[in-house]
Design a protein around this motif. Structure first.
Motif, mmCIF file in Angstrom:
data_model
loop_
_atom_site.group_PDB
_atom_site.id
_atom_site.type_symbol
_atom_site.label_atom_id
_atom_site.label_comp_id
_atom_site.label_asym_id
_atom_site.label_seq_id
_atom_site.Cartn_x
_atom_site.Cartn_y
_atom_site.Cartn_z
ATOM 1 N N GLY A 93 0.895 -1.122 -0.040
ATOM 2 C CA GLY A 93 -0.201 -0.137 -0.003
ATOM 3 C C GLY A 93 0.776 1.316 0.092
ATOM 4 N N VAL A 94 2.118 1.058 -0.668
ATOM 5 C CA VAL A 94 2.866 2.270 -0.568
ATOM 6 C C VAL A 94 2.721 2.996 -2.172
ATOM 7 N N PRO A 95 2.598 4.438 -2.279
ATOM 8 C CA PRO A 95 2.555 4.831 -3.661
ATOM 9 C C PRO A 95 4.116 4.646 -4.542
ATOM 10 N N PHE A 96 3.808 4.402 -5.610
ATOM 11 C CA PHE A 96 4.885 4.217 -6.355
ATOM 12 C C PHE A 96 4.918 4.846 -7.606
ATOM 13 N N LEU A 97 6.139 5.722 -7.770
ATOM 14 C CA LEU A 97 6.319 6.889 -8.803
ATOM 15 C C LEU A 97 7.311 6.299 -9.773
ATOM 16 N N LEU A 98 7.018 6.162 -10.925
ATOM 17 C CA LEU A 98 8.093 5.648 -12.070
ATOM 18 C C LEU A 98 8.427 6.570 -13.042
ATOM 19 N N GLY A 142 1.707 -1.606 -12.491
ATOM 20 C CA GLY A 142 1.156 -1.331 -11.269
ATOM 21 C C GLY A 142 1.724 -0.141 -10.772
ATOM 22 N N CYS A 143 2.205 1.023 -11.063
ATOM 23 C CA CYS A 143 2.694 2.168 -10.611
ATOM 24 C C CYS A 143 1.622 2.989 -10.263
ATOM 25 N N ALA A 148 -5.059 7.513 -7.113
ATOM 26 C CA ALA A 148 -3.967 8.326 -6.558
ATOM 27 C C ALA A 148 -4.429 9.525 -6.124
ATOM 28 N N LEU A 149 -5.128 10.063 -6.965
ATOM 29 C CA LEU A 149 -5.724 11.346 -6.707
ATOM 30 C C LEU A 149 -6.162 11.623 -5.008
ATOM 31 N N ALA A 150 -6.514 10.632 -4.616
ATOM 32 C CA ALA A 150 -6.831 10.776 -3.230
ATOM 33 C C ALA A 150 -5.618 11.387 -2.188
ATOM 34 N N PHE A 151 -4.546 10.845 -2.695
ATOM 35 C CA PHE A 151 -3.412 11.178 -1.483
ATOM 36 C C PHE A 151 -2.542 12.248 -2.160
#
Length: 404
Positions: free
Chosen positions: A179-184, A201-202, A228-231
């Motif tokens: 459950g950790v955000p992933f920026l590629l 899955g990013c 992802a817009l939620a965080f």
């Protein structure tokens, strides 16, 4: 793929052997025409009026980019380069003391600087995940390093400094499970081979138009997973990003366009749109097969030349090939190739800080073919490098006595 037809459609191939697609790919005639015709239209009827006339084609760019990476049009925001797109995503997150940013040794220099700045400002911690024995990011180590302090995993898919392809999909499985955000950062991979955000899955992906997509300089984009817009909250706001409520408040606009700007260079946008459509028409699977094969041919031949060392890491390698003539300065090698009409570039230690700390091999010669290059061009580049290596192999260096 009709390579000769593609080359006829690429004016630059008539003048140079272009092995610098990791820097900027050669424009096709269609892309060039898209850019120049819109500039002519702006000059003829006015910039606002030209944008209004071409609004449908401009807006279609979002859909083309979404098809390219496997997202939807409302998940795309346009930028003038990949770094600004990456900054928009990264600085939309908040960090506090003790938060951990996990990244790899291949991270691009601008991203590293952003991590350092954020650590200085907020007290967040930067954790560089070690490589596995092949030189790619160790996903087992990543999983073991993720704890309740992990705030972000940032990964460069393909580094600016070599042919490594990091295991992005494996990283995505780890981040989704935790459950950790992933920026590629996909600056060097989008356009070179297929990239699918659903498969990877990013949560956020950034890319440029000028490299393997063969678009004009001054173009780039950000993809943001809707969830992802939620965080994420954009660090910068302007009239294209939000709607004033008529009082003293506002609401963010829907989708990823809240990260974009009202003003854009629409000639470049239309050029990017044209380049992306060409890539989609050719097929990214086909592009990937040919481009990777040319890279493998180049690397294998260089590995066989005495006095030349290649430096690409990883189990999977792409069309970026880095090497060095053991007895010749990298800048001199690049200049000698340019004199033979061969375009290459060199790696910069400051643009790949963690890799420089780990290996200390930079600067290196960076060669990066694309699908419109020919096998004969690859062979010619190797021939020139082999001649240079032979000529310098026994030459004294910096006044040192010749080795015997």
């Amino acid at each position: 793929m009709d390579i000769e037809a593609l080359r006829r459609d690429t004016p630059g191939t008539a003048h140079r052997i272009h092995l610098n697609n990791a820097g900027a790919g050669l424009l096709s005639r269609q892309t060039l025409q898209a850019v120049t015709s819109h500039l002519e239209l702006e000059a003829t009827i006015g910039g606002y009026e030209a944008a209004d006339q071409e609004r449908d084609r401009i807006d279609a760019t979002y859909g083309h980019l979404a098809r390219l990476v496997g997202g939807t049009a409302d998940e795309i925001a346009l930028f003038d380069n990949s770094t600004h797109a990456w900054n928009a995503a990264f600085y939309a997150m908040t960090f506090k003391p003790g938060d951990r940013i996990l990244t790899g040794r291949a991270e691009y220099g601008s991203g590293v600087l952003a991590y350092l700045q954020t650590a200085r400002r907020t007290g967040a911690e930067i954790v560089v995940v070690p490589d596995d024995e092949s030189g790619r990011l160790d996903t087992t180590a990543l999983a073991n390093l993720i704890d309740d302090r992990a705030r972000l995993v940032g990964l460069t898919h393909v580094p600016t400094s070599g042919g490594l392809v990091n295991p992005a999909a494996e990283v995505g499985r780890v981040t989704r499970a935790a459950g950790v955000p992933f920026l590629l950062d996909a600056t060097q991979s989008v356009g070179q081979f297929p990239v699918d955000v659903a498969e990877i899955g990013c949560d956020m992906l950034t890319a440029t138009g000028r490299k393997f997509l063969r678009g004009p300089r001054g173009t780039g984009f950000l993809w943001v997973r809707t969830e992802a817009l939620a965080f994420l909250e954009p660090h910068v706001i302007e009239i294209a990003a939000a709607t004033w409520d008529g009082r003293r408040g506002f609401t963010w606009n829907d989708g990823a366009r809240r990260f974009g700007t009202w003003e854009a260079g629409y000639a470049g946008v239309l050029g990017l749109s044209t380049a992306v459509r060409q890539a989609l028409d050719l097929g990214m699977d086909e592009i990937g097969r040919r481009t990777l094969a040319l890279g493998a041919r180049l690397r294998e031949q260089l590995d066989a030349v005495p006095g030349i060392t290649t430096y690409d890491l990883g189990l999977q390698r792409c069309a970026i090939v880095t090497c060095k003539i053991d007895t010749m300065a990298t800048a001199d090698t690049a200049a000698a190739l340019a004199a033979h009409g061969i375009n290459v570039s060199t790696t910069d230690p400051a643009q790949t800080q963690f890799d420089t700390e780990a290996r200390g091999v930079h600067p290196l010669l960076r060669l990066s073919p694309h699908y419109y290059n020919t096998e004969a061009e690859i062979d010619r580049a190797v021939e020139v490098l082999a001649d240079l290596a032979a000529a310098h192999r026994s030459r004294p260096q910096n006044g040192a006595p010749e080795r015997v």
